[in-house]
Design an enzyme around this catalytic site. Sequence first.
Site, mmCIF file in Angstrom:
data_model
loop_
_atom_site.group_PDB
_atom_site.id
_atom_site.type_symbol
_atom_site.label_atom_id
_atom_site.label_comp_id
_atom_site.label_asym_id
_atom_site.label_seq_id
_atom_site.Cartn_x
_atom_site.Cartn_y
_atom_site.Cartn_z
ATOM 1 N N HIS A 273 0.694 -1.174 0.017
ATOM 2 C CA HIS A 273 0.045 -0.006 -0.049
ATOM 3 C C HIS A 273 0.977 1.336 0.118
ATOM 4 C CE1 HIS A 273 -3.897 -1.802 0.469
ATOM 5 N NE2 HIS A 273 -3.364 -2.831 1.204
ATOM 6 N N ASP A 336 -1.117 -5.327 5.873
ATOM 7 C CA ASP A 336 -2.003 -5.921 5.394
ATOM 8 C C ASP A 336 -1.578 -6.004 3.712
ATOM 9 O OD1 ASP A 336 -2.628 -3.292 5.075
ATOM 10 O OD2 ASP A 336 -4.835 -3.909 4.440
ATOM 11 N N GLU A 337 -2.278 -7.087 3.038
ATOM 12 C CA GLU A 337 -2.321 -7.210 1.643
ATOM 13 C C GLU A 337 -0.842 -6.817 0.840
ATOM 14 O OE1 GLU A 337 -7.024 -6.026 0.873
ATOM 15 O OE2 GLU A 337 -5.636 -4.342 1.136
ATOM 16 N N ALA A 338 0.006 -7.422 1.627
ATOM 17 C CA ALA A 338 1.426 -7.124 0.919
ATOM 18 C C ALA A 338 1.834 -8.174 0.173
ATOM 19 C CB ALA A 338 2.498 -7.076 1.958
ATOM 20 N N HIS A 339 0.713 -8.284 -0.906
ATOM 21 C CA HIS A 339 0.779 -9.445 -1.879
ATOM 22 C C HIS A 339 2.366 -9.614 -2.837
ATOM 23 C CE1 HIS A 339 -3.164 -10.144 -0.365
ATOM 24 N NE2 HIS A 339 -3.498 -9.365 -1.328
#
Length: 529
Positions: A273, A336-339
């Site tokens: 993000h 979060d969401e550190a894909h």
Amino acid sequence: MRVLRRALGTLLVLGGLGAAVSCTAAHGDDARPGAGRRAALAPYERLLPAPASARAGGAGYAFGPGTVIRTGPDAPREVRQVGELLAEQLRGPSGLPLPVAQGQEGDGIRLRLDDAARELGAEGYRLRTTASGVTLTARTPAGLFHAGQTLRQLLPVRGAGVVPGGEVTDTPRFAYRGAMVDVARHHFPVEQVKRYVDQLAQYKINTLHLHLTDDQGWRIAIDSWPRLATYGGASEVGGGPGGYWTKAAYRDLVAYAAQRYVDVVPEIDMPGHVNAALASYAELNCDGRAPERYTGTKVGFSSLCVGKERTYEFVDDVLGEIAALTPGRYLHIGGDEAHSTPAADYAAFMDRAQAVVAKHGKTVVAWHQLAGARPARGAVLQYWGHDKTPAADRSAVAAAARAGHPLILSPADRAYLDMKYDKATKPGLSWAGYVPVQRSYSWNPGSYLPDVPESSVLGVEAALWTENIATRSEWELMAFPRLLGLAELGWSPAAALDWPAYRLRLAAQAPRLEAQGITYHRAPEVPWE
């Protein structure tokens, strides 16, 4: 129903007759959407959040032109400030002068600190009303402030009136009662956030979590990395102009919230993000090339360069400046969401980021993905999963709780205020499903996650993401009335949580919301007044 009748039948004694009456018993059991008569609740039954104990009886106090708010001759400065703020909050609706005096003698509204009242804890209070006045008692100024918010609900929405005789003794169930707002996807001015602080505080929410940075925009000035705000802040979802807050504006907001006993928890999301940061400084990218600014809504594509030492200088500088601006104990680092960050790199990065938080004297808060890495000692995890979250993820969070990590609960299909109420809702999203008012309220934080005892739950938080929420009216429509139910889940005792009773108390808040100009969703399952 049976739970509420046991709880309120014991606690609510109405009038001088001493007859125990529950909120629902007097109005029938019909809880069908939109069904039933309008709530005709007695004043102490209308309080929201539901207090731990409320007993009506005896003569009331005539709140009128002669009313004085009294703080006591030896009251600390902070108590006098609580009295002044309460007077300010009451003057507008009532039109009364409400002077604040440093004396306890005489009729009026009396604020009293009592260090011996240990049963009230850090935020609890006692409110007692007789013909001679209303006495607010607490161990702390925060408790006195919360007592004042209860008093506001016992008064007419407009004008003078009578505070009904009785007594409330109240303490919160959870220490952390939060609301998050995302000012990164769409920029919002500090004045709008101040308005939200006032709305939160009157329902005893004590924490404002600010999501300050994301792919679409960086909203806080950082002296050591100025382009973060001036360049990274000049975008938002949909291609609008964006914007950012100066340090002075942020300090002003923090001080404003503190006067209302709301702590600010800033979030700088990392290692994902971060497109706004990567676009602002090429050196933060592994290939040394800055991407374009981003105005879409996809997630998981950006990552700080974990292998560069310059990355950690950036983290130290940014978190150090944010920590210096924020007196509260918590600093949120996202996670979060550190894909786009490999699992090993993610764990290594979070190790170093957590150490930086500790270096600057703060306690780490991170989204629950940190449970899959190595949470630092004392780190707080914020859970945003939902009914379809894989069991393995829930198990990792439960294991972290057993290891001593407190949890903040923000389940997306209960506490995400950007989720649509139904298919007709215009703003908002629905990836976690529709979240009508009843669903948002009808869960128990103390037993929500399997294998997680209530003692591991620090509290609850309502989260408002703003991918497609761009105006104040959209913000308020999505937050209200669900925010009120989440406030009750955080404050009220478990025995008082009951949808058929809550819907009546929520309905009774309509005139107050309308008098304050708050846009809210008139949920069909609530018999609005």
